[in-house]
Design a protein around this motif. Structure first.
Motif, short mmCIF file in Angstrom:
data_model
loop_
_atom_site.label_atom_id
_atom_site.label_comp_id
_atom_site.label_asym_id
_atom_site.label_seq_id
_atom_site.Cartn_x
_atom_site.Cartn_y
_atom_site.Cartn_z
N ILE A 534 1.10 2.92 5.34
CA ILE A 534 1.03 1.54 4.85
C ILE A 534 2.27 1.29 3.98
CG2 ILE A 534 -0.28 -0.05 3.39
CD1 ILE A 534 -2.81 1.41 4.25
N ASP A 542 2.95 -7.17 -2.32
CA ASP A 542 2.09 -7.97 -1.47
C ASP A 542 1.86 -7.23 -0.13
OD1 ASP A 542 4.90 -8.54 -1.33
OD2 ASP A 542 4.41 -9.91 0.32
N ILE A 543 0.72 -7.53 0.51
CA ILE A 543 0.30 -6.83 1.74
C ILE A 543 1.09 -7.36 2.93
CG2 ILE A 543 -1.65 -6.21 3.21
CD1 ILE A 543 -1.85 -5.09 0.40
N ARG A 544 1.83 -6.47 3.57
CA ARG A 544 2.58 -6.85 4.77
C ARG A 544 1.66 -6.92 5.99
NH1 ARG A 544 7.97 -3.18 5.05
NH2 ARG A 544 6.92 -2.73 7.01
N PRO A 545 2.03 -7.68 7.03
CA PRO A 545 1.19 -7.78 8.24
C PRO A 545 0.90 -6.43 8.90
CG PRO A 545 2.80 -9.54 8.23
CD PRO A 545 3.16 -8.63 7.08
N ASP A 546 1.91 -5.53 8.93
CA ASP A 546 1.66 -4.23 9.56
C ASP A 546 0.71 -3.38 8.72
OD1 ASP A 546 3.53 -4.01 7.56
OD2 ASP A 546 4.69 -2.44 8.53
N GLU A 548 -1.61 -4.70 6.83
CA GLU A 548 -2.90 -5.38 6.97
C GLU A 548 -3.71 -4.81 8.13
OE1 GLU A 548 -4.57 -9.99 7.16
OE2 GLU A 548 -2.42 -9.55 7.30
N ILE A 551 -5.18 -1.45 6.99
CA ILE A 551 -6.25 -1.63 6.01
C ILE A 551 -7.51 -2.18 6.67
CG2 ILE A 551 -6.91 -2.85 3.89
CD1 ILE A 551 -3.94 -2.82 3.09
N GLN A 552 -7.32 -2.99 7.71
CA GLN A 552 -8.46 -3.56 8.41
C GLN A 552 -9.32 -2.45 9.05
OE1 GLN A 552 -9.17 -6.89 8.32
NE2 GLN A 552 -11.12 -6.29 9.21
N THR A 592 -4.18 -3.96 -2.76
CA THR A 592 -4.98 -3.46 -1.63
C THR A 592 -6.47 -3.68 -1.89
OG1 THR A 592 -3.30 -1.77 -1.18
CG2 THR A 592 -5.48 -1.44 -0.22
N TYR A 595 -7.32 -7.35 -1.60
CA TYR A 595 -7.35 -7.77 -0.18
C TYR A 595 -8.68 -7.38 0.47
CZ TYR A 595 -6.28 -7.92 4.80
OH TYR A 595 -6.31 -8.19 6.14
N LYS A 599 -12.02 -9.64 2.03
CA LYS A 599 -12.53 -9.51 3.41
C LYS A 599 -14.01 -9.11 3.44
CE LYS A 599 -8.61 -10.58 5.29
NZ LYS A 599 -8.46 -11.89 5.97
#
Length: 643
Positions: A534, A542-546, A548, A551-552, A592, A595, A599
């Motif tokens: 990550i 801040d959370i980058r798309p990759d 994310e 983490i999902q 993190t 975020y 969710k």
């Protein structure tokens, strides 16, 4: 006025006399029909129709009389009129027989329509959604495996029911019966049948002879089977013993199976089998390979259709067990008859109830271990045609055999044909199972995963591993239920149950989940889930798309396991000020956690802490020159299992 009244009275008397005459004629026809004397009944019904007298009852009986005499074209014409004019009063069995006659005429499309109507009437709960299986393609797949030729000892009469005997055959025929038509049978106005023997290795001119002894009588003798030691014959005969003919309560002489002993070159000591009855027919004997069971056809009580195949144990000393119906997989609501069992426990029989080409077709099924629920296979052309094909026998070692048919290229009413089987029929129900194995979260293919077939007794049948595309292919026995199971190290095994499907290919894709349940306190969930690194942008949190995406995957795992609690540990490399790195790592851990809470993960289940450069994984500390690849190993996020 008086003259007109007189003429009117005479006319009424004439109508009454004509009606009475017709009733007497029909009464005689119905009596012949009930006695199975179909040929006289046909003659009478035809004459009544010619005079313009018609009813649904006449058409039903005339159609059936044609049908049971194998006159399918005539039967089709009568059944068609019956369906068109009296549809509201006909029962499903007439639709079935009409469909069979249409097959014999080659009109399979219309036959399917009638079979659909038959299925809807016999199963009204399906709301008309019954679909007729495209059986012709399946029959085509089984066709072309035999070479056939006419039996050189056929006659212009009826020849059928071949049975192996020594180096020759015993068969049934109405050729020279020796009674000069005195005892013609009224079913079809043909001479009664006798048993004949053909010794193909006999050098004399008289190769075909009547069976010697007391087997043949002035009534019918037909199908037979002789034991391997040649001492006992089971055969079919009308209900006739010791010179006396017996009838049921309707005046019909039924069929029975008798036993004969071979003594000094003759078949004598005729005895009736104890499970015969004057009230129903038992016919067409066949022996199991070990000769401990006798198979036969009958319309006895408990029959599912017009005739079923039964089995009875041969106990010995003239005693037998109780007849057992072979069940609804083999037997239908129509005719199943002429059984024969090969040395490797394959039952061949004739039926017009299973999907065929028309009339009686020959079918095969495995009956090993007394299992009578295996798939029923039509043996295909050229054995089967749109006419009646029946009394099939085969020697399993030589692959040679005989059968009978009333197809048009024969010499007589029925003819015997010899054949050679060039390719065995596929009776084992083999089914292909294919699919792909993937990671449930990442959807990545899993190369080298193991896929197994497990039977219902939890025995491993076969296994394979997935290839470079994550794909597998296995075969299984679709006569029974099976489990398909996928396994891979670090993943939770997954399986799917496949019930009996009779050869239809199946696709089973697996999506395996990481085995995080085996993880304990202090283990890194990121490693268990094999997450990619990550990343955060330089000096950002801040959370980058990759990131994310990775983490999902953790979120999905926490949703699946509600009791899972974790702590997010964020680490930096040694470059930069120590205090700054500690602050930055805490910000990244907090980001993190925030975020994941956004969710839907409860704040009580997750915590975060930044360690800066305090827990490096290698020697790349302050002032130590290292390549960027080594520094990258230290910049990591961990998801430590707390509970």
């Amino acid at each position: 006025m008086l003259k007109k009244l007189l003429l009117f009275t005479i006319a009424l008397l004439g109508v009454h006399f004509y009606s009475f005459s017709q009733e007497r004629i029909l009464e005689r026809a119905n009596q012949k029909y009930d006695e199975y004397s179909f040929r006289p009944a046909i003659d009478i019904y035809e004459k009544v129709l010619e005079k313009g007298y018609e009813s649904s009852d006449i058409l039903k009986k005339l159609g059936n009389a044609y049908y049971y005499n194998g006159k399918y074209e005539d039967a089709a014409s009568i059944y068609e009129k019956l369906v068109q004019k009296y549809d509201s009063v006909i029962t499903p069995d007439y639709l079935f027989r009409y469909a069979q006659t249409l097959k014999t005429l080659g009109d399979y499309q219309k036959s399917n329509i009638m079979m659909t109507r038959f299925a809807e009437k016999t199963n009204p709960d399906n709301d008309g959604k019954t679909k007729i299986f495209d059986y012709l393609e399946k029959i085509k797949e089984n066709s072309g495996r035999y070479d056939i030729e006419q039996f050189k000892y056929n006659s212009k009469y009826s020849d059928f029911a071949p049975a192996f005997y020594n180096n020759g055959l015993i068969f049934s025929s109405d050729r020279d019966t020796g009674n000069f038509a005195r005892y013609r049978h009224t079913w079809n106005s043909k001479d009664f049948l006798d048993l004949f023997i053909v010794k193909d290795n006999d050098a004399s001119d008289n190769i075909v002879q009547k069976v010697l002894g007391d087997v043949n009588t002035r009534l019918h003798e037909s199908t037979s089977i002789v034991t391997k030691d040649g001492t006992t014959m089971y055969f079919t005969r009308n209900n006739f013993l010791d010179g006396k003919k017996y009838k049921d309560d309707k005046g019909t002489t039924r069929l029975k199976i008798y036993e004969a002993k071979f003594v000094d070159g003759e078949w004598i000591d005729i005895t009736e089998l104890p499970f015969n009855s004057d009230s129903y027919s038992i016919a067409h004997p066949a022996l199991s390979p070990d000769e401990k069971a006798l198979y036969f056809a009958s319309d006895m009580p408990g029959t599912l259709g017009e005739s079923d195949i039964f089995k009875v144990q041969i106990i010995g000393d003239g005693t037998y067990g109780s007849p057992v119906n072979l069940g609804k997989t083999i037997n239908t609501t129509a005719r199943e008859t002429f059984p024969f069992i090969t040395s490797d426990d394959v039952l061949y029989f004739s039926s017009d109830g299973h999907s065929g080409l028309g009339g009686l077709d020959v079918f095969a099924t495995k009956i090993a271990f007394e299992e009578y629920d295996q798939p029923i296979v039509n043996v295909g052309e050229p054995i089967n045609t749109k006419f009646d094909d029946f009394s099939f026998i085969m020697d399993q070692e030589s692959k040679k055999g005989f059968f009978a048919s009333n197809r048009l290229d024969g010499l007589g009413e029925d003819d015997i044909y010899g054949f050679v089987e060039n390719e065995p029929i596929q009776l084992d129900c083999l089914q292909d199972v294919t699919g792909t194995v993937r990671d449930r979260i990442s959807n990545e293919i899993l190369v080298g995963a193991t896929v197994k077939i497990i039977d219902e007794e939890n025995n491993e049948v076969s296994s394979t591993i997935t290839d470079a595309k994550g794909e597998y292919s296995l075969g299984l026995d679709c006569n029974k239920g099976n489990f398909v199971r996928a396994l891979m190290e670090g993943y939770v095994p997954s399986e799917e149950y496949l019930s009996k499907s009779y050869g239809k290919p199946q696709i089973v894709d697996f999506y395996l989940e990481r085995d995080i349940v085996s993880g304990g306190f202090g283990d890194d969930l990121a490693k268990l889930l094999q997450l990619s690194t990550i990343y955060f942008d330089l000096n950002k949190f801040d959370i980058r798309p990759d990131a994310e995406i990775e983490i999902q995957k953790v979120i999905v795992a926490m949703e699946k396991y509600p009791s899972l609690r974790i702590k997010v540990n964020a680490h930096t490399d040694s470059r930069g000020n120590d205090a700054y790195n500690l602050w930055l790592s805490q910000k990244r851990a907090d980001a993190t956690v925030k975020y994941m809470i956004s969710k839907g993960i409860s704040s009580t289940r997750i915590d975060g802490e930044g360690f800066g450069e305090e827990k490096l994984l290698n020697e790349c500390g302050n002032g130590v020159p290292c390549p960027s690849e080594k520094h990258q190993l230290n910049r990591r996020s961990e998801f430590i299992i707390l509970e």
